[in-house]
Design a protein around this motif. Structure first.
Motif, PDB file in Angstrom:
ATOM      1  N   LYS A  45       0.872  -1.169   0.000  1.00 34.89           N
ATOM      2  CA  LYS A  45       0.000   0.000   0.000  1.00 34.89           C
ATOM      3  C   LYS A  45       0.909   1.218   0.000  1.00 34.89           C
ATOM      4  O   LYS A  45       1.769   1.363   0.858  1.00 34.89           O
ATOM      5  N   ILE A  46       0.701   2.088  -0.961  1.00 33.31           N
ATOM      6  CA  ILE A  46       1.436   3.339  -1.045  1.00 33.31           C
ATOM      7  C   ILE A  46       0.529   4.426  -0.482  1.00 33.31           C
ATOM      8  O   ILE A  46      -0.572   4.633  -0.981  1.00 33.31           O
ATOM      9  N   ASP A  47       0.961   5.085   0.583  1.00 32.06           N
ATOM     10  CA  ASP A  47       0.181   6.146   1.220  1.00 32.06           C
ATOM     11  C   ASP A  47       0.878   7.477   0.943  1.00 32.06           C
ATOM     12  O   ASP A  47       1.916   7.783   1.524  1.00 32.06           O
ATOM     13  N   LEU A  56       1.653  -5.285   2.770  1.00 28.86           N
ATOM     14  CA  LEU A  56       0.359  -5.685   3.310  1.00 28.86           C
ATOM     15  C   LEU A  56       0.404  -7.037   4.020  1.00 28.86           C
ATOM     16  O   LEU A  56      -0.464  -7.323   4.835  1.00 28.86           O
ATOM     17  N   LYS A  57       1.402  -7.851   3.766  1.00 27.83           N
ATOM     18  CA  LYS A  57       1.547  -9.146   4.435  1.00 27.83           C
ATOM     19  C   LYS A  57       2.215  -8.995   5.806  1.00 27.83           C
ATOM     20  O   LYS A  57       1.770  -9.558   6.794  1.00 27.83           O
ATOM     21  N   THR A  58       3.299  -8.204   5.854  1.00 25.60           N
ATOM     22  CA  THR A  58       4.080  -8.097   7.096  1.00 25.60           C
ATOM     23  C   THR A  58       3.735  -6.857   7.918  1.00 25.60           C
ATOM     24  O   THR A  58       4.060  -6.794   9.095  1.00 25.60           O
ATOM     25  N   GLY A  59       3.133  -5.852   7.289  1.00 28.61           N
ATOM     26  CA  GLY A  59       2.834  -4.609   7.980  1.00 28.61           C
ATOM     27  C   GLY A  59       4.017  -3.656   8.068  1.00 28.61           C
ATOM     28  O   GLY A  59       3.917  -2.573   8.634  1.00 28.61           O
ATOM     29  N   ARG A  60       5.148  -4.049   7.497  1.00 26.00           N
ATOM     30  CA  ARG A  60       6.344  -3.208   7.556  1.00 26.00           C
ATOM     31  C   ARG A  60       6.170  -1.968   6.679  1.00 26.00           C
ATOM     32  O   ARG A  60       5.728  -2.063   5.541  1.00 26.00           O
ATOM     33  N   ARG A  61       6.546  -0.819   7.240  1.00 30.04           N
ATOM     34  CA  ARG A  61       6.443   0.445   6.508  1.00 30.04           C
ATOM     35  C   ARG A  61       7.823   1.000   6.209  1.00 30.04           C
ATOM     36  O   ARG A  61       8.737   0.869   7.013  1.00 30.04           O
TER      37      ARG A  61
END
Length: 107
Positions: A45-47, A56-61
């Motif tokens: 996901k690009i915010d 989206l799998k690991t939640g890493r940003r």
């Protein structure tokens, strides 16, 4: 699938090449400022509001930035790596959509 060779870049002379496989899925109803891309089987996901990329799998940003040459993401060593052309185009299109919001959507 589209296979591309990307070059990692930094202000110094260091550069590394990687082969990646890219698949992009179109999302018609994404919230403003949000894009989703798939790179090497991983969905992100690009915010553009927070200037982040989230796995989206690991939640890493990770931090992202827009430069004169396009969008880049920050790796673990602090290098900003260009997104592939397909993902870059999708992020840029999302940015244009975000910037073209009327001040008063009801007016």
């Amino acid at each position: 699938h589209l296979t591309l060779c990307l070059k990692k870049s930094r202000c110094s002379s260091r550069s590394v090449e990687n082969d990646i496989e890219v698949e992009v899925e179109e999302e018609d109803m994404m919230p403003r400022g949000i894009a989703e891309v798939e790179i090497n089987g991983e969905r992100y996901k690009i915010d553009l509001n927070q200037l982040t990329q989230e796995n989206l799998k690991t939640g890493r940003r990770r931090q992202i930035r827009r430069t004169e040459t396009g969008w880049k993401w920050c790796d673990d060593s602090g290098l900003f790596i260009p997104f592939d052309p397909v993902s870059n185009q999708k992020i840029e299109k999302c940015m244009e959509k975000t910037l073209n919001v009327p001040e008063n959507p009801n007016g």
